[in-house]
Scaffold this motif. Structure first.
Motif, PDB file in Angstrom:
ATOM      1  N   LYS A 193       0.843  -1.167  -0.052  1.00  0.00           N
ATOM      2  CA  LYS A 193      -0.087  -0.274  -0.172  1.00  0.00           C
ATOM      3  C   LYS A 193       0.620   1.508   0.247  1.00  0.00           C
ATOM      4  O   LYS A 193       0.477   2.300  -0.579  1.00  0.00           O
ATOM      5  CB  LYS A 193      -1.001  -0.315   1.285  1.00  0.00           C
ATOM      6  N   GLN A 194       1.822   1.285   0.538  1.00  0.00           N
ATOM      7  CA  GLN A 194       3.152   2.417   1.310  1.00  0.00           C
ATOM      8  C   GLN A 194       3.294   2.479  -0.472  1.00  0.00           C
ATOM      9  O   GLN A 194       3.695   3.832  -0.781  1.00  0.00           O
ATOM     10  CB  GLN A 194       3.975   2.075   1.580  1.00  0.00           C
ATOM     11  N   ALA A 195       3.878   1.198  -0.485  1.00  0.00           N
ATOM     12  CA  ALA A 195       5.184   1.027  -1.739  1.00  0.00           C
ATOM     13  C   ALA A 195       4.210   1.957  -3.669  1.00  0.00           C
ATOM     14  O   ALA A 195       4.831   2.263  -4.364  1.00  0.00           O
ATOM     15  CB  ALA A 195       5.367  -0.052  -1.964  1.00  0.00           C
ATOM     16  N   ASP A 196       2.732   1.354  -3.518  1.00  0.00           N
ATOM     17  CA  ASP A 196       1.590   1.187  -4.352  1.00  0.00           C
ATOM     18  C   ASP A 196       0.799   2.877  -4.616  1.00  0.00           C
ATOM     19  O   ASP A 196       0.107   3.722  -5.323  1.00  0.00           O
ATOM     20  CB  ASP A 196       1.002   0.626  -4.314  1.00  0.00           C
ATOM     21  N   SER A 197       1.461   4.074  -3.343  1.00  0.00           N
ATOM     22  CA  SER A 197       1.198   4.979  -3.408  1.00  0.00           C
ATOM     23  C   SER A 197       2.464   6.629  -3.982  1.00  0.00           C
ATOM     24  O   SER A 197       3.441   6.064  -3.622  1.00  0.00           O
ATOM     25  CB  SER A 197       0.810   5.435  -1.982  1.00  0.00           C
ATOM     26  N   ILE A 198       2.307   7.185  -4.119  1.00  0.00           N
ATOM     27  CA  ILE A 198       3.003   8.323  -4.224  1.00  0.00           C
ATOM     28  C   ILE A 198       2.346   9.684  -3.666  1.00  0.00           C
ATOM     29  O   ILE A 198       1.686  10.575  -3.238  1.00  0.00           O
ATOM     30  CB  ILE A 198       2.993   8.995  -6.413  1.00  0.00           C
ATOM     31  N   THR A 199       3.388  10.826  -3.478  1.00  0.00           N
ATOM     32  CA  THR A 199       3.899  11.859  -3.084  1.00  0.00           C
ATOM     33  C   THR A 199       4.836  12.704  -4.603  1.00  0.00           C
ATOM     34  O   THR A 199       5.295  12.158  -5.298  1.00  0.00           O
ATOM     35  CB  THR A 199       4.496  12.008  -1.973  1.00  0.00           C
ATOM     36  N   TYR A 200       3.816  13.668  -4.578  1.00  0.00           N
ATOM     37  CA  TYR A 200       4.704  15.013  -5.654  1.00  0.00           C
ATOM     38  C   TYR A 200       6.861  14.720  -4.610  1.00  0.00           C
ATOM     39  O   TYR A 200       6.383  15.135  -3.719  1.00  0.00           O
ATOM     40  CB  TYR A 200       3.607  16.093  -5.550  1.00  0.00           C
ATOM     41  N   ARG A 201       7.483  15.274  -5.607  1.00  0.00           N
ATOM     42  CA  ARG A 201       8.582  15.131  -5.590  1.00  0.00           C
ATOM     43  C   ARG A 201       9.125  16.382  -5.537  1.00  0.00           C
ATOM     44  O   ARG A 201      10.199  17.451  -5.003  1.00  0.00           O
ATOM     45  CB  ARG A 201       9.429  13.992  -6.544  1.00  0.00           C
ATOM     46  N   ASP A 202       8.585  17.103  -7.198  1.00  0.00           N
ATOM     47  CA  ASP A 202       8.672  18.138  -8.106  1.00  0.00           C
ATOM     48  C   ASP A 202       7.928  18.561  -8.505  1.00  0.00           C
ATOM     49  O   ASP A 202       7.476  18.124  -9.021  1.00  0.00           O
ATOM     50  CB  ASP A 202      10.783  18.288  -8.587  1.00  0.00           C
ATOM     51  N   LEU A 203       7.674  20.161  -7.258  1.00  0.00           N
ATOM     52  CA  LEU A 203       7.083  21.312  -8.409  1.00  0.00           C
ATOM     53  C   LEU A 203       7.759  22.340  -8.514  1.00  0.00           C
ATOM     54  O   LEU A 203       7.600  22.559  -8.033  1.00  0.00           O
ATOM     55  CB  LEU A 203       5.395  20.924  -7.508  1.00  0.00           C
ATOM     56  N   SER A 204       7.405  22.585 -10.158  1.00  0.00           N
ATOM     57  CA  SER A 204       7.323  23.804 -10.091  1.00  0.00           C
ATOM     58  C   SER A 204       7.097  25.080  -9.589  1.00  0.00           C
ATOM     59  O   SER A 204       5.882  25.060  -9.125  1.00  0.00           O
ATOM     60  CB  SER A 204       7.638  24.078 -12.032  1.00  0.00           C
ATOM     61  N   PRO A 205       7.826  26.492  -9.284  1.00  0.00           N
ATOM     62  CA  PRO A 205       7.182  27.295  -8.419  1.00  0.00           C
ATOM     63  C   PRO A 205       5.835  27.982  -9.367  1.00  0.00           C
ATOM     64  O   PRO A 205       5.451  28.859  -9.128  1.00  0.00           O
ATOM     65  CB  PRO A 205       7.988  28.091  -8.794  1.00  0.00           C
ATOM     66  N   SER A 206       5.933  27.391 -10.476  1.00  0.00           N
ATOM     67  CA  SER A 206       4.862  27.925 -11.460  1.00  0.00           C
ATOM     68  C   SER A 206       3.035  27.034 -11.698  1.00  0.00           C
ATOM     69  O   SER A 206       2.547  28.100 -12.122  1.00  0.00           O
ATOM     70  CB  SER A 206       5.315  28.502 -12.989  1.00  0.00           C
ATOM     71  N   THR A 207       3.560  26.285 -10.809  1.00  0.00           N
ATOM     72  CA  THR A 207       2.248  24.960 -11.031  1.00  0.00           C
ATOM     73  C   THR A 207       1.595  25.870  -9.652  1.00  0.00           C
ATOM     74  O   THR A 207       2.144  25.918  -8.700  1.00  0.00           O
ATOM     75  CB  THR A 207       2.880  23.916  -9.979  1.00  0.00           C
ATOM     76  N   ASN A 208       0.190  25.390 -10.432  1.00  0.00           N
ATOM     77  CA  ASN A 208      -1.275  25.707  -9.657  1.00  0.00           C
ATOM     78  C   ASN A 208      -2.092  24.815  -9.602  1.00  0.00           C
ATOM     79  O   ASN A 208      -2.480  24.223 -10.998  1.00  0.00           O
ATOM     80  CB  ASN A 208      -1.415  27.509 -10.442  1.00  0.00           C
ATOM     81  N   VAL A 209      -2.738  24.339  -9.365  1.00  0.00           N
ATOM     82  CA  VAL A 209      -4.066  22.422  -8.808  1.00  0.00           C
ATOM     83  C   VAL A 209      -5.506  23.228  -8.873  1.00  0.00           C
ATOM     84  O   VAL A 209      -4.409  24.460  -7.549  1.00  0.00           O
ATOM     85  CB  VAL A 209      -3.728  21.548  -8.390  1.00  0.00           C
ATOM     86  N   THR A 210      -6.463  24.180  -9.577  1.00  0.00           N
ATOM     87  CA  THR A 210      -7.813  24.231  -8.942  1.00  0.00           C
ATOM     88  C   THR A 210      -8.508  23.293  -9.351  1.00  0.00           C
ATOM     89  O   THR A 210      -9.107  22.780  -9.644  1.00  0.00           O
ATOM     90  CB  THR A 210      -8.175  25.644  -9.708  1.00  0.00           C
ATOM     91  N   LEU A 211      -9.010  23.179  -7.865  1.00  0.00           N
ATOM     92  CA  LEU A 211     -10.451  22.261  -8.030  1.00  0.00           C
ATOM     93  C   LEU A 211     -11.661  23.042  -8.467  1.00  0.00           C
ATOM     94  O   LEU A 211     -11.726  24.151  -7.299  1.00  0.00           O
ATOM     95  CB  LEU A 211     -10.625  21.511  -6.981  1.00  0.00           C
ATOM     96  N   THR A 212     -12.723  23.062  -9.677  1.00  0.00           N
ATOM     97  CA  THR A 212     -13.937  23.797  -9.615  1.00  0.00           C
ATOM     98  C   THR A 212     -14.540  23.326  -9.879  1.00  0.00           C
ATOM     99  O   THR A 212     -14.673  21.708  -9.809  1.00  0.00           O
ATOM    100  CB  THR A 212     -14.074  24.459 -10.580  1.00  0.00           C
ATOM    101  N   LEU A 213     -16.344  23.739  -8.691  1.00  0.00           N
ATOM    102  CA  LEU A 213     -17.115  22.202  -8.443  1.00  0.00           C
ATOM    103  C   LEU A 213     -18.377  23.346  -9.029  1.00  0.00           C
ATOM    104  O   LEU A 213     -18.771  24.436  -8.274  1.00  0.00           O
ATOM    105  CB  LEU A 213     -17.945  22.438  -6.713  1.00  0.00           C
ATOM    106  N   ASN A 214     -18.746  22.689 -10.279  1.00  0.00           N
ATOM    107  CA  ASN A 214     -20.752  23.467 -10.713  1.00  0.00           C
ATOM    108  C   ASN A 214     -21.422  23.010 -10.055  1.00  0.00           C
ATOM    109  O   ASN A 214     -21.673  21.811  -9.923  1.00  0.00           O
ATOM    110  CB  ASN A 214     -19.852  23.902 -11.988  1.00  0.00           C
TER     111      ASN A 214
END
Length: 273
Positions: free
Chosen positions: A140-161
């Protein structure tokens, strides 16, 4: 919109009285009762219409659990397009909500970063790695991921309509997760291609350069949802009562065990936290 009743100051009241000395003394009252409640929401979004794709980059020797053999990935967060000097990736779907104040509707998770590039084609796409390094000891741990490197330009937004309106929740701003916000998903079913792996799972893809795992995900989002209940007011400029739900940026601390908002598991609907 959050409304706030501002009391009339004593200085203003004195000026009004001086302007009309013949008037009887007036009483000016302003009464406001506002109750703000912040709730940490965990919202099941359901399956994405687009694939979330992991491109294996090969093993790395450090990770959340210390030295070891971890898999690493270039991460394709949905269907990507380029234009105006930036890359935009979209994941979307429909959800049924049981959260008070948030109706059912459609959702979109939008990832943007600088550069007209994409996975395996430029420097700014998100890089991730497996959370664990020992699939025989803890798949379960080995088959999960986490971000290692995100560019400072990265933006992620969740929109609920929803029928009652649109709720926009920032997940990542300038390469950093918003406090209290995150998202996770499990693959509906692993689908491997590219360089062959002995068993199609996330860990094996991560330690094998050129292997690919790409499939829709069953997503869950986490964020802080704030509602403000406004009270009624009396004479002299008081307003009417009412209750308004006000979504605001997340302010609570992430729960969970260090996946920094992004987790996967091979088993459907089992979120790795």
């Amino acid at each position: 919109m959050k409304l706030q009743h501002l009391p009339i100051t004593a200085a203003v009241a004195l000026c009004l009285a001086a302007a009309a000395p013949g008037l009887a003394e007036a009483q000016i009252k302003t009464s406001t009762t506002n109750t703000t409640t912040t709730t940490e929401v965990v919202l099941s979004l359901g399956d994405s219409a687009q694939n979330f794709t992991l491109y294996g980059l090969g093993p790395v020797t450090s990770g959340p659990l210390g030295a070891g053999t971890y898999g690493s990935f270039d991460t394709g967060q949905g269907t990507c397009s380029t234009g105006s000097g930036a890359t935009t990736c979209i994941l979307s779907g429909n959800f049924s909500s049981t959260v008070s104040g948030i109706g059912s509707g459609s959702w979109t998770l939008t990832t943007q970063y600088a550069g007209t590039d994409g996975p395996l084609a430029g420097p700014n796409s998100p890089i991730s790695q497996t959370y664990g390094d020992n699939p025989s000891g803890n798949l379960k741990q080995a088959d999960s991921i986490t971000y290692r490197d995100l560019s400072p330009s990265t933006n992620v937004t969740l929109t609920l309509n929803t029928a009652s309106g649109t709720l926009v929740e920032p997940m990542i701003v300038d390469g950093q997760f918003v406090k209290g916000a995150g998202y996770s998903f499990v693959y509906v079913q692993d689908a491997c291609s590219g360089t062959a792996v002995s068993t199609c799972n996330i860990y094996n893809v991560g330690i094998t350069k050129g292997a690919v795992d790409s499939a829709p995900g069953d997503f869950t989002a986490e964020f802080a949802y704030t509602t403000t209940t406004g009270g009624g007011g009396g004479g002299g400029g008081g307003g009417g009562g009412g209750s308004t739900g006000v979504p605001e940026p997340a302010t609570l601390t992430l729960l969970g065990a260090g996946l920094i908002g992004l987790g996967l598991s091979r088993r459907r609907r089992q979120i790795a936290r």
